[in-house]
Write a protein that holds these residues in place. Structure first.
Motif, PDB file in Angstrom:
ATOM      1  N   ALA A   1       0.853  -1.188   0.000  1.00 56.19           N
ATOM      2  CA  ALA A   1       0.000   0.000   0.000  1.00 56.19           C
ATOM      3  C   ALA A   1       0.888   1.237   0.000  1.00 56.19           C
ATOM      4  CB  ALA A   1      -0.904   0.002   1.235  1.00 56.19           C
ATOM      5  N   PRO A   2       0.336   2.401  -0.378  1.00 56.14           N
ATOM      6  CA  PRO A   2       1.105   3.634  -0.215  1.00 56.14           C
ATOM      7  C   PRO A   2       1.504   3.799   1.254  1.00 56.14           C
ATOM      8  CG  PRO A   2      -0.820   4.037  -1.593  1.00 56.14           C
ATOM      9  CD  PRO A   2      -0.974   2.654  -1.030  1.00 56.14           C
ATOM     10  N   ASN A   3       2.768   4.138   1.488  1.00 54.34           N
ATOM     11  CA  ASN A   3       3.319   4.154   2.839  1.00 54.34           C
ATOM     12  C   ASN A   3       3.655   5.592   3.222  1.00 54.34           C
ATOM     13  OD1 ASN A   3       4.426   3.456   5.270  1.00 54.34           O
ATOM     14  ND2 ASN A   3       6.085   2.199   4.428  1.00 54.34           N
ATOM     15  N   VAL A   4       2.798   6.197   4.042  1.00 59.12           N
ATOM     16  CA  VAL A   4       2.955   7.595   4.452  1.00 59.12           C
ATOM     17  C   VAL A   4       2.946   7.676   5.976  1.00 59.12           C
ATOM     18  CG1 VAL A   4       2.083   9.948   4.256  1.00 59.12           C
ATOM     19  CG2 VAL A   4       1.740   8.329   2.370  1.00 59.12           C
ATOM     20  N   VAL A   5       3.949   8.331   6.527  1.00 56.98           N
ATOM     21  CA  VAL A   5       4.085   8.478   7.974  1.00 56.98           C
ATOM     22  C   VAL A   5       4.010   9.957   8.322  1.00 56.98           C
ATOM     23  CG1 VAL A   5       5.631   8.172   9.942  1.00 56.98           C
ATOM     24  CG2 VAL A   5       5.443   6.374   8.203  1.00 56.98           C
ATOM     25  N   ASN A   6       3.217  10.302   9.324  1.00 56.56           N
ATOM     26  CA  ASN A   6       3.144  11.686   9.784  1.00 56.56           C
ATOM     27  C   ASN A   6       4.400  12.051  10.579  1.00 56.56           C
ATOM     28  OD1 ASN A   6       0.775  12.999   8.920  1.00 56.56           O
ATOM     29  ND2 ASN A   6      -0.465  11.798  10.344  1.00 56.56           N
ATOM     30  N   GLY A   7       4.918  13.228  10.295  1.00 53.34           N
ATOM     31  CA  GLY A   7       6.012  13.776  11.083  1.00 53.34           C
ATOM     32  C   GLY A   7       5.586  15.117  11.654  1.00 53.34           C
ATOM     33  N   THR A   8       5.970  15.414  12.874  1.00 54.69           N
ATOM     34  CA  THR A   8       5.581  16.666  13.515  1.00 54.69           C
ATOM     35  C   THR A   8       6.590  17.757  13.180  1.00 54.69           C
ATOM     36  OG1 THR A   8       4.562  15.439  15.333  1.00 54.69           O
ATOM     37  CG2 THR A   8       5.040  17.775  15.716  1.00 54.69           C
ATOM     38  N   TYR A   9       6.094  18.836  12.637  1.00 50.88           N
ATOM     39  CA  TYR A   9       6.949  19.942  12.180  1.00 50.88           C
ATOM     40  C   TYR A   9       7.833  20.444  13.324  1.00 50.88           C
ATOM     41  CZ  TYR A   9       8.120  24.410   9.900  1.00 50.88           C
ATOM     42  OH  TYR A   9       8.767  25.488   9.350  1.00 50.88           O
ATOM     43  N   ARG A  10       9.123  20.542  13.035  1.00 50.93           N
ATOM     44  CA  ARG A  10      10.173  21.046  13.923  1.00 50.93           C
ATOM     45  C   ARG A  10      10.532  20.103  15.068  1.00 50.93           C
ATOM     46  NH1 ARG A  10       8.830  27.581  13.987  1.00 50.93           N
ATOM     47  NH2 ARG A  10       9.598  27.971  11.872  1.00 50.93           N
ATOM     48  N   ASN A  11       9.995  18.899  15.073  1.00 50.72           N
ATOM     49  CA  ASN A  11      10.447  17.922  16.062  1.00 50.72           C
ATOM     50  C   ASN A  11      11.847  17.425  15.706  1.00 50.72           C
ATOM     51  OD1 ASN A  11       8.198  18.033  17.666  1.00 50.72           O
ATOM     52  ND2 ASN A  11       7.683  15.872  17.476  1.00 50.72           N
ATOM     53  N   PHE A  12      12.593  17.057  16.741  1.00 49.12           N
ATOM     54  CA  PHE A  12      13.931  16.476  16.562  1.00 49.12           C
ATOM     55  C   PHE A  12      13.806  14.969  16.734  1.00 49.12           C
ATOM     56  CE2 PHE A  12      18.259  15.353  18.129  1.00 49.12           C
ATOM     57  CZ  PHE A  12      18.984  15.849  17.053  1.00 49.12           C
ATOM     58  N   ILE A  13      14.103  14.216  15.673  1.00 54.87           N
ATOM     59  CA  ILE A  13      13.845  12.777  15.698  1.00 54.87           C
ATOM     60  C   ILE A  13      15.131  11.973  15.497  1.00 54.87           C
ATOM     61  CG2 ILE A  13      11.522  13.147  14.803  1.00 54.87           C
ATOM     62  CD1 ILE A  13      12.512  11.864  12.146  1.00 54.87           C
ATOM     63  N   GLU A  14      15.037  10.746  15.906  1.00 55.10           N
ATOM     64  CA  GLU A  14      16.109   9.762  15.755  1.00 55.10           C
ATOM     65  C   GLU A  14      15.563   8.638  14.873  1.00 55.10           C
ATOM     66  OE1 GLU A  14      18.599   7.379  19.111  1.00 55.10           O
ATOM     67  OE2 GLU A  14      16.416   7.225  19.264  1.00 55.10           O
ATOM     68  N   ILE A  15      16.315   8.258  13.843  1.00 58.23           N
ATOM     69  CA  ILE A  15      15.924   7.149  12.975  1.00 58.23           C
ATOM     70  C   ILE A  15      16.979   6.059  13.075  1.00 58.23           C
ATOM     71  CG2 ILE A  15      15.301   6.423  10.641  1.00 58.23           C
ATOM     72  CD1 ILE A  15      14.642   9.323   9.994  1.00 58.23           C
ATOM     73  N   ILE A  16      16.531   4.861  13.369  1.00 61.16           N
ATOM     74  CA  ILE A  16      17.421   3.699  13.456  1.00 61.16           C
ATOM     75  C   ILE A  16      17.174   2.821  12.236  1.00 61.16           C
ATOM     76  CG2 ILE A  16      18.206   1.765  14.858  1.00 61.16           C
ATOM     77  CD1 ILE A  16      18.420   4.520  16.236  1.00 61.16           C
ATOM     78  N   PHE A  17      18.220   2.499  11.505  1.00 56.55           N
ATOM     79  CA  PHE A  17      18.140   1.566  10.377  1.00 56.55           C
ATOM     80  C   PHE A  17      18.801   0.263  10.822  1.00 56.55           C
ATOM     81  CE2 PHE A  17      18.488   5.854   8.620  1.00 56.55           C
ATOM     82  CZ  PHE A  17      17.397   5.903   7.772  1.00 56.55           C
ATOM     83  N   GLU A  18      18.013  -0.807  10.860  1.00 54.38           N
ATOM     84  CA  GLU A  18      18.550  -2.091  11.312  1.00 54.38           C
ATOM     85  C   GLU A  18      18.456  -3.086  10.157  1.00 54.38           C
ATOM     86  OE1 GLU A  18      18.204  -3.268  15.670  1.00 54.38           O
ATOM     87  OE2 GLU A  18      16.919  -4.770  14.707  1.00 54.38           O
ATOM     88  N   ASN A  19      19.585  -3.649   9.797  1.00 55.89           N
ATOM     89  CA  ASN A  19      19.671  -4.522   8.623  1.00 55.89           C
ATOM     90  C   ASN A  19      19.942  -5.958   9.057  1.00 55.89           C
ATOM     91  OD1 ASN A  19      20.080  -5.644   6.102  1.00 55.89           O
ATOM     92  ND2 ASN A  19      22.100  -4.724   5.786  1.00 55.89           N
ATOM     93  N   HIS A  20      18.930  -6.819   8.925  1.00 53.80           N
ATOM     94  CA  HIS A  20      19.077  -8.230   9.291  1.00 53.80           C
ATOM     95  C   HIS A  20      19.488  -9.083   8.096  1.00 53.80           C
ATOM     96  CE1 HIS A  20      15.889  -7.436  12.682  1.00 53.80           C
ATOM     97  NE2 HIS A  20      16.989  -6.725  12.828  1.00 53.80           N
ATOM     98  N   GLU A  21      19.674  -8.481   6.945  1.00 50.27           N
ATOM     99  CA  GLU A  21      19.970  -9.231   5.735  1.00 50.27           C
ATOM    100  C   GLU A  21      21.480  -9.352   5.509  1.00 50.27           C
ATOM    101  OE1 GLU A  21      17.364  -8.566   2.324  1.00 50.27           O
ATOM    102  OE2 GLU A  21      16.329  -7.042   3.498  1.00 50.27           O
ATOM    103  N   LYS A  22      21.844 -10.073   4.450  1.00 46.11           N
ATOM    104  CA  LYS A  22      23.254 -10.365   4.177  1.00 46.11           C
ATOM    105  C   LYS A  22      23.869  -9.405   3.169  1.00 46.11           C
ATOM    106  CE  LYS A  22      22.670 -15.300   5.177  1.00 46.11           C
ATOM    107  NZ  LYS A  22      22.770 -16.691   4.627  1.00 46.11           N
ATOM    108  N   THR A  23      23.131  -8.370   2.792  1.00 46.09           N
ATOM    109  CA  THR A  23      23.624  -7.415   1.814  1.00 46.09           C
ATOM    110  C   THR A  23      23.652  -6.017   2.426  1.00 46.09           C
ATOM    111  OG1 THR A  23      21.370  -7.109   0.970  1.00 46.09           O
ATOM    112  CG2 THR A  23      22.769  -8.717  -0.163  1.00 46.09           C
ATOM    113  N   ILE A  24      24.556  -5.170   1.922  1.00 49.49           N
ATOM    114  CA  ILE A  24      24.606  -3.777   2.365  1.00 49.49           C
ATOM    115  C   ILE A  24      23.328  -3.054   1.928  1.00 49.49           C
ATOM    116  CG2 ILE A  24      25.817  -1.574   2.082  1.00 49.49           C
ATOM    117  CD1 ILE A  24      28.358  -3.036   1.638  1.00 49.49           C
ATOM    118  N   GLN A  25      22.827  -2.194   2.793  1.00 49.84           N
ATOM    119  CA  GLN A  25      21.717  -1.312   2.456  1.00 49.84           C
ATOM    120  C   GLN A  25      22.227   0.129   2.419  1.00 49.84           C
ATOM    121  OE1 GLN A  25      18.524  -2.696   1.940  1.00 49.84           O
ATOM    122  NE2 GLN A  25      19.618  -4.626   2.196  1.00 49.84           N
ATOM    123  N   THR A  26      21.664   0.939   1.530  1.00 46.65           N
ATOM    124  CA  THR A  26      21.913   2.377   1.566  1.00 46.65           C
ATOM    125  C   THR A  26      20.578   3.092   1.565  1.00 46.65           C
ATOM    126  OG1 THR A  26      23.847   2.011   0.140  1.00 46.65           O
ATOM    127  CG2 THR A  26      23.228   4.266   0.568  1.00 46.65           C
TER     128      THR A  26
END
Length: 520
Positions: A372-397
């Motif tokens: 489905a279309p994937n849209v996430v609300n973000g709050t204007y001017r909030n300071f956020i932390e994003i964690i990218f966790e890769n469980h696969e065997k290939t590099i992600q960018t």
């Protein structure tokens, strides 16, 4: 009465501010997008050319320049360009992703208008429609510092753009058909450098660059491939890293460097060897010691002292839906809607096109994905932390449009809140892409201070095309021109909004139109 006066004063001030922006130099381009024969790996195939060129024309500009690009689509398919790394402040209308804009139809043209506001650095543009990037349509964006702004290295004798990356001998239509059938496009056929390739010792190899003994040159290098990380070197010469995606860096010296898909950097090379031919070598082997984020010597922005208001932990997955290959994030696999998400939101019909926050801030158990279309609300001017966790065997960018972020950590294993004690909270590089190695996590921080509809995606086009991306909707509740520009009068409309009346203008927009009318 008093509040109305204040409102009109604010709008007048905004008008004059806009006039100042309009006073910055404007660079105008006219591009014709066509098919043509190219042979990056020596095998003739149909490529996508811009003004007959592959790679396409270079945009060579200075911070705060206004850029106007009139794109004529002479292909037989819809076409759209994005300007990866250009933050499009208050202006996601020009970002060139399918979630923000309607594509340029065959035989039509569209004029992009944007400003490289308060940015310097090395970036590139590329097509976001289908698998067009697999056939070309890309080029370099070089943003220089203004003359009065000091640069932490001497002016080089010359600058050379280098667009390198993996390449498939199958054209974009064949590759798209493979993905649409539910299969992977597999490994690429080779690596190209500025649309060429050769082997060491090839007597017919054409020189890419020319050096003058004793002089220093700047190479701006971007990995524009679809899948593979690339290690590059210049035979017999060392390279000094001076810039990564808009951040000047500590000037460390390397014999070779890794560049992951979608990433850009600048290196200085001095012609200090005996005069003869030397090879620029790129391979798909990569070296963990040659790609870590370099600390930023400026380091004046105290991001480490800002309270985190939200943590979004993203886990990429490979799975299937109805027997077909899909890639997802936290249980959702994105699919583009007929109506661009930004337009649906602006016209007040978002509920007819997508559902906000299908994807949660934490990964879901199991391997099933909702397509489905994937849209996430973000709050204007909030300071956020994003964690990218890769469980696969290939590099992600990963790449985030509309922002740069501080890359504060890359570590093996799984992330937990206790890992924050290992973050670099003093001098992390501010950039727009981050690599995540196999069975590793990476953490970034940013302030959501740019209202708009912004794409966070895998830079591996196969993965992005089959769902590994989402859009971050950042809305200013004030609906003020101070925070976000209005829908451009010339913006193409499509999908369900094409026949809808334009939403009523705000007071600011009405006053702006009156002033423009008076001034004209």
């Amino acid at each position: 009465m008093g509040s109305s006066s204040k409102m009109i004063f604010a709008v007048l001030f905004l008008c004059f501010s806009t006039c100042v922006i309009a006073g910055d130099p404007t660079l105008e381009f006219e591009w014709k997008v066509t098919y043509g024969t190219i042979a990056p790996l020596g095998v003739p195939q149909q490529g996508i050319l811009i003004n007959g060129q592959f790679p396409g024309p270079k945009i060579n500009c200075t911070s705060n320049n206004n850029i106007v690009v009139n794109v004529f689509n002479q292909l037989d398919e819809p076409f759209l360009l994005t300007w990866a790394g250009v933050q499009q402040r208050k202006n996601s209308w020009q970002d060139g992703t399918p979630g923000a804009m309607c594509p340029i139809l065959p035989g039509k043209n569209y004029t992009y208008r944007f400003q490289v506001k308060d940015q310097i650095g090395t970036y590139f543009y590329f097509p976001t429609t289908g698998l067009h990037r697999a056939s070309g349509g890309m080029g370099m964006i070089q943003i220089h510092s203004r003359n009065l702004i000091p640069v932490p290295f001497d002016k080089p004798a010359d600058e050379y753009p280098v667009l390198l990356g993996d390449w498939y001998n199958k054209g974009h239509k064949s590759l798209k058909n493979i993905l649409d059938s539910g299969r992977s496009i597999g490994r690429p056929d080779g690596i190209q450098i500025n649309g060429q390739s050769s082997k060491v010792g090839d007597a017919n190899a054409k020189p890419l660059f020319t050096f003058e003994a004793g002089k220093t040159y700047r190479f701006r290098v971007c990995n524009v491939g679809l899948r593979l990380s690339v290690n590059f070197r210049i035979q017999g010469h060392t390279m000094t890293v001076v810039e990564v995606e808009g951040s000047h860096t500590v000037q460390n010296v390397y014999d070779s460097l890794d560049l992951h898909v979608g990433q850009c950097m600048s290196v200085l090379v001095t012609a200090d060897q005996n005069p003869k031919d030397y090879y620029f070598v790129a391979s798909s082997r990569w070296n963990l010691t040659a790609s870590a984020a370099r600390p930023n010597p400026q380091g004046s922005y105290k991001y480490g002292k800002i309270n985190i208001t939200r943590t979004i932990k993203l886990v990429n997955t490979r799975s299937s839906s109805n027997g077909k290959l899909r890639f997802g994030i936290n249980g959702v696999s994105h699919v583009d809607a007929e109506t661009p998400l930004k337009l649906a939101e602006y016209y007040g019909v978002a509920d007819k096109v997508f559902t906000y926050n299908l994807m949660k801030d934490e990964p879901q158990e199991g391997n099933k994905v909702e397509v489905a279309p994937n849209v996430v609300n973000g709050t204007y001017r909030n300071f956020i932390e994003i964690i990218f966790e890769n469980h696969e065997k290939t590099i992600q960018t990963w790449h985030l449009d509309g922002y740069s972020f501080f890359a504060v950590a890359i570590e093996p294993g799984r992330w937990s809140p206790e890992k924050r004690k290992n973050y670099n909270l003093l001098d992390a590089v501010s950039r727009n892409t981050i690599q995540v190695y196999p069975n590793t996590w990476a953490a970034v921080m940013t302030t959501l201070d740019n209202a708009g509809m912004w794409n966070l995606r895998s830079e591996m086009r196969e993965r992005a095309y089959l769902g590994q991306q989402f859009y971050l909707s950042v809305v200013s509740e004030a609906r003020s021109l101070r925070d976000e520009y209005s829908l451009p009068e010339t913006q193409e409309l499509c999908g369900i909004v094409k026949s809808l009346p334009k939403p009523a203008p705000t007071l600011e927009e009405d006053v702006m139109r009156c002033l423009v009318t008076l001034l004209s």
